[in-house]
Motif scaffolding. Structure first.
Motif, PDB file in Angstrom:
ATOM      1  N   VAL A  54      -5.959 -32.320  74.046  1.00  0.00           N
ATOM      2  CA  VAL A  54      -6.309 -32.968  75.306  1.00  0.00           C
ATOM      3  C   VAL A  54      -7.631 -32.388  75.785  1.00  0.00           C
ATOM      4  O   VAL A  54      -7.742 -31.173  76.005  1.00  0.00           O
ATOM      5  CB  VAL A  54      -5.222 -32.772  76.382  1.00  0.00           C
ATOM      6  N   VAL A  55      -8.641 -33.252  75.923  1.00  0.00           N
ATOM      7  CA  VAL A  55      -9.967 -32.819  76.357  1.00  0.00           C
ATOM      8  C   VAL A  55     -10.377 -33.636  77.574  1.00  0.00           C
ATOM      9  O   VAL A  55      -9.848 -34.721  77.818  1.00  0.00           O
ATOM     10  CB  VAL A  55     -11.020 -32.984  75.239  1.00  0.00           C
ATOM     11  N   ASP A  56     -11.335 -33.125  78.332  1.00  0.00           N
ATOM     12  CA  ASP A  56     -11.821 -33.896  79.475  1.00  0.00           C
ATOM     13  C   ASP A  56     -12.790 -34.960  78.994  1.00  0.00           C
ATOM     14  O   ASP A  56     -13.306 -34.911  77.874  1.00  0.00           O
ATOM     15  CB  ASP A  56     -12.479 -32.969  80.497  1.00  0.00           C
ATOM     16  N   GLY A 109      -7.576 -34.514  61.500  1.00  0.00           N
ATOM     17  CA  GLY A 109      -6.223 -34.991  61.738  1.00  0.00           C
ATOM     18  C   GLY A 109      -5.694 -34.835  63.146  1.00  0.00           C
ATOM     19  O   GLY A 109      -4.553 -35.241  63.427  1.00  0.00           O
ATOM     20  N   LEU A 110      -6.478 -34.251  64.055  1.00  0.00           N
ATOM     21  CA  LEU A 110      -6.027 -34.102  65.431  1.00  0.00           C
ATOM     22  C   LEU A 110      -6.100 -35.430  66.166  1.00  0.00           C
ATOM     23  O   LEU A 110      -7.079 -36.179  66.029  1.00  0.00           O
ATOM     24  CB  LEU A 110      -6.897 -33.082  66.174  1.00  0.00           C
ATOM     25  N   THR A 111      -5.088 -35.705  66.959  1.00  0.00           N
ATOM     26  CA  THR A 111      -5.137 -36.842  67.879  1.00  0.00           C
ATOM     27  C   THR A 111      -5.847 -36.385  69.145  1.00  0.00           C
ATOM     28  O   THR A 111      -5.415 -35.428  69.786  1.00  0.00           O
ATOM     29  CB  THR A 111      -3.730 -37.354  68.228  1.00  0.00           C
ATOM     30  N   ILE A 112      -6.941 -37.042  69.504  1.00  0.00           N
ATOM     31  CA  ILE A 112      -7.722 -36.657  70.665  1.00  0.00           C
ATOM     32  C   ILE A 112      -7.305 -37.508  71.858  1.00  0.00           C
ATOM     33  O   ILE A 112      -7.353 -38.739  71.800  1.00  0.00           O
ATOM     34  CB  ILE A 112      -9.242 -36.821  70.425  1.00  0.00           C
ATOM     35  N   VAL A 113      -6.890 -36.868  72.925  1.00  0.00           N
ATOM     36  CA  VAL A 113      -6.537 -37.558  74.166  1.00  0.00           C
ATOM     37  C   VAL A 113      -7.552 -37.148  75.220  1.00  0.00           C
ATOM     38  O   VAL A 113      -7.675 -35.954  75.538  1.00  0.00           O
ATOM     39  CB  VAL A 113      -5.114 -37.205  74.629  1.00  0.00           C
ATOM     40  N   ARG A 114      -8.276 -38.122  75.757  1.00  0.00           N
ATOM     41  CA  ARG A 114      -9.281 -37.825  76.778  1.00  0.00           C
ATOM     42  C   ARG A 114      -8.698 -37.989  78.178  1.00  0.00           C
ATOM     43  O   ARG A 114      -8.005 -38.963  78.446  1.00  0.00           O
ATOM     44  CB  ARG A 114     -10.512 -38.724  76.595  1.00  0.00           C
ATOM     45  N   ALA A 115      -9.006 -37.042  79.031  1.00  0.00           N
ATOM     46  CA  ALA A 115      -8.455 -37.068  80.390  1.00  0.00           C
ATOM     47  C   ALA A 115      -9.541 -37.485  81.376  1.00  0.00           C
ATOM     48  O   ALA A 115     -10.696 -37.093  81.252  1.00  0.00           O
ATOM     49  CB  ALA A 115      -7.950 -35.676  80.754  1.00  0.00           C
TER      50      ALA A 115
END
Length: 251
Positions: A228-230, A245-251
């Motif tokens: 989870v990144v901004d 392979g990481l799933t990136i979730v933007r906040a």
């Protein structure tokens, strides 16, 4: 080339490429590798980079004392914390790491959430004491004052009895080749033990921690499933992490 010019070139190359190799720098500057290693040592002593075998990586600024870190990247951490808090489903068991972003995460939990939070941070446990529906499990051990968390053999033994749905892991550095890192040796063992007890590990990191490294490696990128990144994190910063392979979730 003057020493100051070499050092500036090294830092520019780190900013551009994410890593430097002593051999390549030696050839580019026309100086010995001993000279380059001396430059790297001096820059590392100033906290400007993190030395690794054969070269250096950008250094994370997130190894400052807790009081100083509370004032760093506050808006970005709040966005990451809100997104992370929304990932906890009713009835789940979630492990919440210590750290400033984690402290904000528990503040974002809705009052009606029914869940169990496991933590080795006394501060996190106290913050949740007034929550009406969250059960809190506090892991004890030796207090690591820098991050105000429990570490040591007793803490790791207590973790072996936990089966969690999620582990929200705090780090000081995220790098495609160096993996996840932190500033304390014992903390790496605790974080690895917690990750082993969760079905999914979610790493919380604002953009300033991406493509940087600290002294102690927690593990490779494969130990986590989600980052989870901004929203300030650029595509360039996350591209190699997604490819790993990481799933990136933007906040």
């Amino acid at each position: 080339m003057l020493t100051s010019q070499r050092k500036k070139a090294i830092l520019d190359a780190l900013d551009r490429d994410g890593q430097v190799l002593a051999g390549d720098l030696s050839a580019a500057f026309g100086v010995s590798e001993d000279t380059v290693r001396r430059d790297l040592r001096e820059l590392a002593a100033q906290g400007r980079l993190q030395r690794v075998h054969g070269g250096a990586l950008p250094a994370s600024a997130a190894v400052a004392p807790l009081a100083a870190r509370e004032d760093m990247d506050v808006a970005a951490k709040q966005r990451v914390a809100r997104k992370a808090a929304s990932m906890i489903e009713p009835g789940q068991v979630a492990i919440v790491d210590g750290g400033t972003t984690s402290a904000l995460l528990v503040q974002c939990l809705t009052p009606d959430l029914t869940a169990t939070i496991v933590t080795h941070s006394p501060g996190i446990a106290v913050a949740l004491a007034a929550h009406p529906c969250v059960e809190v499990v506090l892991i004890g051990g030796r207090l690591y004052k820098h991050s105000v968390v429990s570490v040591g053999a007793a803490a790791i033994e207590a973790m072996s009895h936990i089966h969690a749905d999620l582990y929200f892991m705090g780090v000081t550095g995220v790098h495609a080749s160096a993996g996840f890192s932190t500033g304390d040796y014992e903390e790496t063992y605790v974080k690895r033990a917690l990750a082993a007890r969760a079905a999914e590990t979610v790493v919380l990191a604002c953009a300033s921690k991406l493509n940087t490294a600290s002294q102690f490696r927690i593990g490779g990128l494969e130990m986590a499933q989600t980052l989870v990144v901004d929203a300030g994190a650029t595509a360039k910063q996350t591209r190699a992490l997604e490819e790993a392979g990481l799933t990136i979730v933007r906040a």
